[in-house]
Design a protein around this motif. Sequence first.
Motif, PDB file in Angstrom:
ATOM      1  N   THR A   1       0.802  -1.226   0.000  1.00  0.00           N
ATOM      2  CA  THR A   1       0.000   0.000   0.000  1.00  0.00           C
ATOM      3  C   THR A   1       0.835   1.276   0.000  1.00  0.00           C
ATOM      4  OG1 THR A   1      -0.125   0.101   2.422  1.00  0.00           O
ATOM      5  CG2 THR A   1      -1.792  -1.214   1.277  1.00  0.00           C
ATOM      6  N   GLY A   2       2.103   1.169   0.354  1.00  0.00           N
ATOM      7  CA  GLY A   2       2.924   2.365   0.470  1.00  0.00           C
ATOM      8  C   GLY A   2       2.693   3.137   1.751  1.00  0.00           C
ATOM      9  N   LYS A   3       1.914   2.578   2.688  1.00  0.00           N
ATOM     10  CA  LYS A   3       1.612   3.247   3.946  1.00  0.00           C
ATOM     11  C   LYS A   3       2.147   2.428   5.109  1.00  0.00           C
ATOM     12  CE  LYS A   3      -2.711   5.149   2.129  1.00  0.00           C
ATOM     13  NZ  LYS A   3      -4.180   5.189   2.305  1.00  0.00           N
ATOM     14  N   ARG A   4       2.669   3.121   6.095  1.00  0.00           N
ATOM     15  CA  ARG A   4       3.174   2.468   7.309  1.00  0.00           C
ATOM     16  C   ARG A   4       2.106   2.576   8.383  1.00  0.00           C
ATOM     17  NH1 ARG A   4       7.391  -1.141   7.814  1.00  0.00           N
ATOM     18  NH2 ARG A   4       7.932  -1.327  10.013  1.00  0.00           N
ATOM     19  N   ARG A   5       1.439   1.443   8.711  1.00  0.00           N
ATOM     20  CA  ARG A   5       0.279   1.501   9.598  1.00  0.00           C
ATOM     21  C   ARG A   5       0.447   0.535  10.768  1.00  0.00           C
ATOM     22  NH1 ARG A   5      -4.390   1.273   4.935  1.00  0.00           N
ATOM     23  NH2 ARG A   5      -3.344  -0.696   4.440  1.00  0.00           N
ATOM     24  N   GLU A   6       1.549   0.690  11.514  1.00  0.00           N
ATOM     25  CA  GLU A   6       1.782  -0.193  12.656  1.00  0.00           C
ATOM     26  C   GLU A   6       0.688  -0.099  13.699  1.00  0.00           C
ATOM     27  OE1 GLU A   6       3.948   2.217  11.727  1.00  0.00           O
ATOM     28  OE2 GLU A   6       6.042   1.526  11.865  1.00  0.00           O
ATOM     29  N   GLY A   7       0.177   1.139  13.906  1.00  0.00           N
ATOM     30  CA  GLY A   7      -0.804   1.353  14.965  1.00  0.00           C
ATOM     31  C   GLY A   7      -2.034   0.484  14.820  1.00  0.00           C
ATOM     32  N   ILE A   8      -2.505   0.322  13.585  1.00  0.00           N
ATOM     33  CA  ILE A   8      -3.699  -0.495  13.353  1.00  0.00           C
ATOM     34  C   ILE A   8      -3.431  -1.939  13.743  1.00  0.00           C
ATOM     35  CG2 ILE A   8      -5.307  -1.337  11.603  1.00  0.00           C
ATOM     36  CD1 ILE A   8      -4.772   1.211  10.039  1.00  0.00           C
ATOM     37  N   TYR A   9      -2.298  -2.463  13.288  1.00  0.00           N
ATOM     38  CA  TYR A   9      -1.998  -3.882  13.523  1.00  0.00           C
ATOM     39  C   TYR A   9      -1.725  -4.179  14.992  1.00  0.00           C
ATOM     40  CZ  TYR A   9      -1.785  -4.496   8.476  1.00  0.00           C
ATOM     41  OH  TYR A   9      -2.113  -4.551   7.142  1.00  0.00           O
ATOM     42  N   TYR A  10      -0.946  -3.331  15.634  1.00  0.00           N
ATOM     43  CA  TYR A  10      -0.646  -3.558  17.044  1.00  0.00           C
ATOM     44  C   TYR A  10      -1.878  -3.320  17.913  1.00  0.00           C
ATOM     45  CZ  TYR A  10       4.369  -4.114  16.315  1.00  0.00           C
ATOM     46  OH  TYR A  10       5.601  -4.591  15.938  1.00  0.00           O
ATOM     47  N   GLY A  11      -2.690  -2.349  17.535  1.00  0.00           N
ATOM     48  CA  GLY A  11      -3.895  -2.086  18.309  1.00  0.00           C
ATOM     49  C   GLY A  11      -4.867  -3.248  18.299  1.00  0.00           C
ATOM     50  N   TRP A  12      -5.071  -3.840  17.132  1.00  0.00           N
ATOM     51  CA  TRP A  12      -6.021  -4.944  17.047  1.00  0.00           C
ATOM     52  C   TRP A  12      -5.485  -6.210  17.698  1.00  0.00           C
ATOM     53  CZ3 TRP A  12     -10.982  -5.099  16.498  1.00  0.00           C
ATOM     54  CH2 TRP A  12     -11.637  -4.057  15.864  1.00  0.00           C
TER      55      TRP A  12
END
Length: 371
Positions: free
Chosen positions: A240-251
Amino acid sequence: VSTQSTWEGIFVGLFGGSLSTCTLADGEPATPTPSGGWTDQTCAAVEGAAFTAGTTVYAPQKGYLMSGLIIAISIVIIPSLIFVCCIGEEKHKDRAVTDGPGCWDGLLVVLKNRAYIMVVLIYLLGWLSIQFIQNNLAFYMRYHILAPGAFSLIIMVLMEACFFSLIGWNIFTAKYGKKCTWYVGTLILALSLVGMYCTPRGGLTMTYILCGTGGVGLGVLYLIPWSMLPDVVDVDEIQTGKRREGIYYGWIAFFQKLALGVAMAGSNAVLGAMGYVNPVAQCGGATDAVDEQPEAAINALILLNSLVPACLLALSWIPTYFYPITEEVHRENSKKIKELHGDIVELSGVGLKAEGGTAEASEATEKSKDD
């Protein structure tokens, strides 16, 4: 956990368990049980302050206060000072700040990532097994091993073995990969749990040995899922070209709480159905006197602390097998991530490749801007 149990045992015993006797208002001496607790008769006297003058009252509160102070300093104050004084975070001024997806949109994002679904299943099954053990080990020690006073030492053996095993598992993972490490570690833990099922009534020595071997396998459950998660985040960024650690760690933190709730509700439901009887409350600590429980409830406790978590660990091998990020894929993804982040900079017309952050790359970039 082992440090907490050790300090609590030291200070509660120092400030409370060393006191010998007190006298009730009716003249009868009240003595603590071998583990340092008091009988219900003494509890009633404590609540009514019915002691004769000059007697000594058992007060474990001082011990708990001291252990709480030590734990607060070691896990709150010292880490906070290290965080504030020693840890710096790089600011990415060139990155645009955008609003992230909402709760349910974030869930849809993570569910589209097949590797993440496998990690969640691995983590859920592994954490469920831990929660079943955590919820029922004290009852197992009390009603099957008949040694409730040894529970703190059992926890210490388990967690110390887990802690020191992480060094070996880290080396093993670097050589054989994360999937192989999960198979071997969970197999060791599952076999130890089967051994606990086979342990005879009162088998304290065997329990110590099995908790030591089980702690070695337990280290994998704390190490591997959390080391797989950054690989999953890398896959999402490549796609996706986006760094989205928060979503993965949050869930995944949410799924951890879900496993805790399921394990507690399941344990309580099974024990209730088997006729478990709540023990009489003890003031100042547990006693070595074992409460009477139906044989069906004791058998259920043994199963919940042994075969049930062992079966959950065996089930975790299925998503581990289908986990798509092998060591080769991980190396390729690492190269792609470095290119995405500009760690390897190619300047057109110059033909220069340099590691991002070096003096040569910086000078070449400034020269390109001037031109």
